[in-house]
Design a protein around this motif. Structure first.
Motif, short mmCIF file in Angstrom:
data_model
loop_
_atom_site.label_atom_id
_atom_site.label_comp_id
_atom_site.label_asym_id
_atom_site.label_seq_id
_atom_site.Cartn_x
_atom_site.Cartn_y
_atom_site.Cartn_z
N ALA A 19 0.90 -1.23 0.00
CA ALA A 19 0.25 -0.02 0.00
C ALA A 19 0.71 1.23 -0.01
O ALA A 19 0.53 1.98 -0.50
CB ALA A 19 -0.76 0.21 1.24
N GLY A 20 2.17 1.26 0.72
CA GLY A 20 2.90 2.16 0.67
C GLY A 20 3.52 2.65 -0.57
O GLY A 20 4.09 3.77 -0.81
N LEU A 21 3.27 1.71 -1.55
CA LEU A 21 4.06 1.90 -2.90
C LEU A 21 3.21 2.77 -3.67
O LEU A 21 3.64 3.27 -4.95
CB LEU A 21 4.60 0.64 -3.54
CG LEU A 21 5.45 -0.30 -2.74
CD1 LEU A 21 5.60 -1.64 -3.52
CD2 LEU A 21 6.74 0.60 -2.59
N GLY A 22 2.02 2.76 -3.51
CA GLY A 22 0.92 3.42 -4.52
C GLY A 22 1.24 4.87 -4.65
O GLY A 22 1.15 5.50 -5.82
N LEU A 32 11.25 9.34 -5.60
CA LEU A 32 10.70 9.26 -4.37
C LEU A 32 10.91 7.88 -3.88
O LEU A 32 10.88 7.72 -2.76
CB LEU A 32 9.32 9.46 -4.53
CG LEU A 32 8.92 10.89 -4.77
CD1 LEU A 32 7.24 10.92 -5.03
CD2 LEU A 32 8.99 11.97 -3.65
N TYR A 33 10.98 6.68 -4.69
CA TYR A 33 11.09 5.43 -4.40
C TYR A 33 12.59 5.20 -3.74
O TYR A 33 12.85 4.63 -2.64
CB TYR A 33 11.06 4.33 -5.44
CG TYR A 33 9.85 4.14 -5.92
CD1 TYR A 33 8.83 3.65 -4.82
CD2 TYR A 33 9.03 4.10 -7.15
CE1 TYR A 33 7.31 3.54 -5.06
CE2 TYR A 33 7.70 3.77 -7.47
CZ TYR A 33 6.74 3.57 -6.45
OH TYR A 33 5.71 3.29 -6.53
N ALA A 62 13.35 4.30 0.11
CA ALA A 62 13.99 3.08 0.24
C ALA A 62 14.75 3.37 1.37
O ALA A 62 15.62 2.45 2.16
CB ALA A 62 14.69 2.49 -0.85
N GLY A 63 15.48 4.70 1.36
CA GLY A 63 16.48 4.98 2.38
C GLY A 63 16.17 4.83 3.89
O GLY A 63 17.02 4.15 4.63
N GLU A 64 14.92 4.92 4.25
CA GLU A 64 14.36 4.80 5.60
C GLU A 64 14.33 3.25 6.10
O GLU A 64 15.30 3.13 7.00
CB GLU A 64 12.96 5.40 5.82
CG GLU A 64 12.65 5.05 7.31
CD GLU A 64 11.26 5.81 7.55
OE1 GLU A 64 10.58 5.42 8.64
OE2 GLU A 64 10.58 6.44 6.57
#
Length: 579
Positions: A41-44, A289-290, A294-296
């Motif tokens: 869901a976070g990828l949308g 943004l991806y 991904a950094g976090e």
């Protein structure tokens, strides 16, 4: 010398984790599924934001629907994240409860010699600090690591779908930057955390010894010495803490740099590709943004390595307590018993290498025989009793019980064969009934009362306010040392071992009461093999045979009358006792 309790190797720890995962696969599956849904869901939102930019740039409509879709994905992510944290919390608590139960079982299965050599401080630290650290890892670090791992995989898949080239750029920048520091850290972390935990064991050992001997320390004015010893232990712990802190201080800045650089690289490469009409602005935005998203999880996943290393070290210390599965089943045999009750052949033993306490001891005790072991203090009587009871193993030679080597018996088998009762007794917190039922949980009140009567304790127990239901032990009703000794002897009547070793077991009673009790016990234990280590020679007088130990050797062996007539060591002891 304190050697410390064993620590499980990493492979054994991982096998244990695998067994726990298989036993709780249902909860684990739901945890993974919900985390996967939250991550998906976070990828949308980034994808839709990229589409939104492209539509705005092209002047197309449909902006409102995309905005609502972004909000929907954010809400869905929040819902799945909340559910996944709830399920993972329950999963962590379930595993933690299981680990605590396993630890108690393992600790209770420890041979006495292992605890004595390790010291109580190590066991205290593992049952408190290590269990607490592992609990924190199971409740928070492990679920969070799973969240971030699943999120990172999903984000990288999404980045590949947006632009394989930018995904390769992100990985090409990240892996070389993080590989070296993470590899350097992992090589050093486990030994460092084990050493840190060991220093806490030493601090607790010093503290326990100081509290236990507080009156002696005060009487001999040793407070300054004990404080100095404690300061040295704390200083060693401080150095160990600084070592692990140094490892974290090297790892964390590398992580900061490793998760920031890919965002800049993706932004720069994406800008060049956009300028060359190889990619749309919306795709560049989504890729950046991806990469940023991904950094976090990447940072948190690597940062949680520190917590996971702590937890792995703690788990290794916890499951290292007690026998392994192979050791638990080793030595089990259905072979019939044969041979004498006890046989010692050329037994030697040393507490310190090169300084034998026992020297080539040969001794045979037949079934049902009552043997008394006497001799001067320090001659090796108690050491021989400990070897017969399986508390320690001979350094050379062998000891067998009913034809089977003591060293080959499992702990349960050993307790069925032989029981050692010393002058040191413990009253557990609980009722008198609870204290006695430890020896045989199936014993009813009639058997418990009969056991108390056998050791002359039935009358005073009946006079207690609540009889068998009277609570005793620390913080409850105090028992006299002689009463605590009678409780311990009543336990052995209920345990009903085949071979019984009594090491000054009635020393806390006055001579007349001790004599009376020993006669009662002799009647109750008729037919049992009894080895009594005694300074009171009336115990030896009643025995079938007497072994006189001098300087770690059996100097004389025979019945009372024969030894007195021989006018040797025993005859001199007897005359001194009579005089």
């Amino acid at each position: 010398m304190k050697t410390g309790l064993p620590v499980a190797e990493t492979a054994e720890t991982l096998r244990h984790v695998g067994r726990l995962a298989r036993e709780h696969r249902g909860q684990l599956t739901w945890t993974v599924v919900l985390y996967a849904c939250a991550s998906a869901a976070g990828l949308g939102a980034p994808w839709l934001l990229g589409m939104l930019i492209d539509k705005v740039t092209a002047g197309d409509g449909g902006v409102d629907s995309i905005a609502f879709a972004v909000a929907g994905f954010v809400v869905a992510q929040s819902v799945f994240a909340g559910l996944s944290h709830f399920v993972s919390g329950r999963f962590g608590e379930t595993i933690m409860a299981r680990m605590r139960e396993d630890f108690v079982k393992r600790a209770l299965a420890l041979p006495l010699k292992t605890v004595e050599r390790a010291g109580t401080g190590d066991l205290m630290t593992r049952s408190s600090r290590d269990v607490s650290q592992l609990g924190r890892v199971l409740r928070y670090a492990a679920p969070e690591s799973l969240v971030h791992l699943v999120s990172l995989v999903f984000i990288m898949v999404a980045l590949v779908l947006v632009s394989p080239i930018l995904a390769v750029v992100a990985l090409a920048v990240t892996v070389p930057v993080l590989w070296g520091p993470v590899r350097w850290y992992l090589r050093r972390a486990r030994p460092a955390y084990l050493a840190e935990s060991a220093t806490y064991s030493e601090i607790n050992e010093e503290l326990a010894a100081t509290v236990d001997g507080a009156r002696t320390i005060e009487a001999l004015r040793l407070a300054h010495d004990r404080i100095s010893r404690g300061d040295r232990r704390i200083a060693a712990s401080y150095r160990a803490e600084r070592r692990t802190l140094f490892l974290r201080n090297v790892l964390m800045p590398s992580l900061d740099f490793g998760v920031t650089l890919p965002v800049a690289a993706v932004l720069l490469t994406g800008g060049l590709m956009y300028g060359a009409d190889m990619i749309s602005l919306g795709m560049v935005t989504a890729a950046v943004l991806y990469a940023n998203q991904a950094g976090e999880p990447m940072f948190m996943l690597l940062a949680l390595l520190d917590e996971l290393q702590t937890g792995e070290a703690s788990m290794g210390r916890i499951i290292g307590v007690g026998p392994t599965r192979d050791e638990e089943t080793a030595g089990r045999s259905t072979a019939p018993r044969h041979g004498p009750a006890v046989r010692a052949e050329r037994v030697r033993y040393a507490y310190t290498d090169g300084h034998d306490v026992l020297h080539d001891v040969d001794l045979t005790v037949t079934r049902g025989e009552r043997l008394a072991i006497v001799g001067p203090s320090g001659a090796g009587k108690s050491t021989l009793g400990r070897l017969i009871a399986g508390i320690d193993n001979p350094g050379h030679g062998s000891i067998t019980l009913n034809g089977r080597a003591v060293a080959d018996l499992t702990l349960d088998e050993l307790r069925d064969e032989v029981l050692l009762v010393t002058q040191e007794h413990h009253v557990f917190i609980g009722t008198v009934r609870d204290n006695l039922a430890l020896a045989d949980p199936s014993a009813d009140d009639a058997r418990i009362t009969a056991a108390l009567a056998a050791v002359d304790a039935a009358d005073w127990v009946a006079e207690l306010p609540d009889g068998l239901d009277t609570r005793v032990g620390s913080g409850e009703r105090s028992l006299e040392p002689s009463q605590a000794q009678q409780i311990a002897l009543a336990r052995l009547v209920l345990a009903d071992p085949k071979v019984l070793v009594l090491d000054e077991a009635t020393s806390l009673l006055d001579p007349r009461a001790a004599r009376h009790l020993e006669r009662h016990l002799a009647a109750v234990l008729a037919g049992r093999t009894v080895i009594a280590i005694a300074h009171r020679l009336h115990t030896a007088h009643d025995a079938d045979r007497i072994a006189v130990v001098q300087a770690g050797r059996i100097a004389e062996l025979g019945p009372h009358d024969d030894l007195v007539a021989a006018d040797g060591h025993y005859a001199h002891l007897w005359r001194s006792w009579q005089g």
